[in-house]
Scaffold this active site. Sequence first.
Site, mmCIF file in Angstrom:
data_model
loop_
_atom_site.group_PDB
_atom_site.id
_atom_site.type_symbol
_atom_site.label_atom_id
_atom_site.label_comp_id
_atom_site.label_asym_id
_atom_site.label_seq_id
_atom_site.Cartn_x
_atom_site.Cartn_y
_atom_site.Cartn_z
ATOM 1 N N ASN A 12 -65.734 -66.189 -51.047
ATOM 2 C CA ASN A 12 -64.609 -66.056 -50.015
ATOM 3 C C ASN A 12 -63.150 -65.134 -50.345
ATOM 4 O O ASN A 12 -62.763 -65.643 -50.940
ATOM 5 C CB ASN A 12 -63.926 -67.683 -49.964
ATOM 6 C CG ASN A 12 -62.768 -67.204 -48.325
ATOM 7 O OD1 ASN A 12 -61.815 -66.935 -48.335
ATOM 8 N ND2 ASN A 12 -62.644 -69.241 -48.331
ATOM 9 N N ASP A 72 -62.442 -75.559 -56.453
ATOM 10 C CA ASP A 72 -62.613 -76.200 -55.282
ATOM 11 C C ASP A 72 -62.066 -76.851 -54.840
ATOM 12 O O ASP A 72 -60.494 -77.558 -55.792
ATOM 13 C CB ASP A 72 -63.828 -77.015 -56.038
ATOM 14 C CG ASP A 72 -64.881 -78.000 -55.040
ATOM 15 O OD1 ASP A 72 -65.158 -77.144 -54.082
ATOM 16 O OD2 ASP A 72 -65.431 -79.233 -54.589
ATOM 17 N N ARG A 184 -53.194 -74.690 -54.285
ATOM 18 C CA ARG A 184 -53.481 -73.992 -54.636
ATOM 19 C C ARG A 184 -52.383 -73.559 -55.020
ATOM 20 O O ARG A 184 -53.180 -72.455 -56.213
ATOM 21 C CB ARG A 184 -54.247 -72.862 -53.768
ATOM 22 C CG ARG A 184 -55.721 -71.919 -54.386
ATOM 23 C CD ARG A 184 -56.389 -71.736 -52.955
ATOM 24 N NE ARG A 184 -57.020 -72.520 -51.743
ATOM 25 C CZ ARG A 184 -56.808 -73.159 -51.299
ATOM 26 N NH1 ARG A 184 -55.961 -72.532 -50.650
ATOM 27 N NH2 ARG A 184 -58.002 -73.842 -50.975
HETATM 28 P P1 IMP Z 1 -64.510 -74.591 -50.541
HETATM 29 O O1 IMP Z 1 -63.771 -74.820 -51.498
HETATM 30 O O2 IMP Z 1 -64.588 -73.305 -50.152
HETATM 31 O O3 IMP Z 1 -65.877 -75.769 -50.983
HETATM 32 O O4 IMP Z 1 -63.858 -75.645 -49.322
HETATM 33 C C1 IMP Z 1 -62.467 -77.012 -49.249
HETATM 34 C C2 IMP Z 1 -62.602 -76.877 -47.650
HETATM 35 O O5 IMP Z 1 -61.238 -77.484 -47.327
HETATM 36 C C3 IMP Z 1 -62.518 -75.653 -46.682
HETATM 37 O O6 IMP Z 1 -62.775 -75.379 -46.054
HETATM 38 C C4 IMP Z 1 -61.115 -76.466 -46.016
HETATM 39 O O7 IMP Z 1 -61.654 -76.688 -44.463
HETATM 40 C C5 IMP Z 1 -60.491 -76.987 -46.459
HETATM 41 N N1 IMP Z 1 -59.520 -77.235 -47.584
HETATM 42 C C6 IMP Z 1 -59.100 -76.383 -48.290
HETATM 43 N N2 IMP Z 1 -57.634 -75.738 -49.309
HETATM 44 C C7 IMP Z 1 -57.283 -76.072 -47.746
HETATM 45 C C8 IMP Z 1 -56.337 -75.390 -47.292
HETATM 46 O O8 IMP Z 1 -55.586 -74.899 -48.052
HETATM 47 N N3 IMP Z 1 -55.902 -76.026 -45.788
HETATM 48 C C9 IMP Z 1 -55.902 -76.174 -45.338
HETATM 49 N N4 IMP Z 1 -58.156 -76.567 -45.808
HETATM 50 C C10 IMP Z 1 -58.380 -76.723 -47.246
#
Ligand code: IMP
Length: 204
Positions: A12, A72, A184
């Site tokens: 990402n 994560d 984050r």
């Molecule tokens: P991954 O960590 O890429 O597996 O995805 C985490 C998922 O959690 C993202 O696709 C979002 O849907 C949600 N997410 C994580 N952090 C945020 C944020 O800061 N804002 C909004 N959604 C979040």
Amino acid sequence: MNKEKLLIATTNQGKANEIKSFLARIPIQVFCLLDVEFNESFPETGKIFMDNARSKSLFYSKTWDGLTLAEDSGLMIDSLSGSPGILSARFSDPNATDERNIQKVLLLIKGIPQEKRTAKFICCMVLSKKGKIITEITEHVDGYITNKKKGTFGFGYDPIFYYPPLKKTFAELSSDKKNSVSHRGRALKKLQEFFENWGQSPIS
Ligand code: IMP
């Protein structure tokens, strides 16, 4: 002297840029999975965020000859017993979009009064080297799920995550403002501090 290399275990670009900018003052060379070639990709099968971050970090650190950082994150809604949780990215269906995920959440908590729409974003980060964990960080931010979307910035569930101290949804905040309070951003501040102290006591 050669600089230490850090691999961020993500494809990402947005996430990688955010992490790179937090670590800009630290004298390390930062890469993400888009910058290097890996034949295998890591399947996320953990039941909690930390399991996924830990396994992902260890998975790449066995091959990468430097530091590996895995993250994560996701949304947990109290009235949905912690859902979407680790399924946050694909909550509506395997090919989910942010819009479909949001609509599913709004439908599931329709009619629930404001004071019971409490939620949190969680972020787990794990730093490792050569198959050994060096440090683990967990941070979160508390808020409420709104009745409808508000704001156009950010990604994921930002338009329905209301942050009371600023009286705005995350999608109404600039990225700098969001980073100053988000799960984050908080985790990255801790990581920054870790690296600042790490300079005084090197890990080999
Ligand atoms: P991954 O960590 O890429 O597996 O995805 C985490 C998922 O959690 C993202 O696709 C979002 O849907 C949600 N997410 C994580 N952090 C945020 C944020 O800061 N804002 C909004 N959604 C979040």
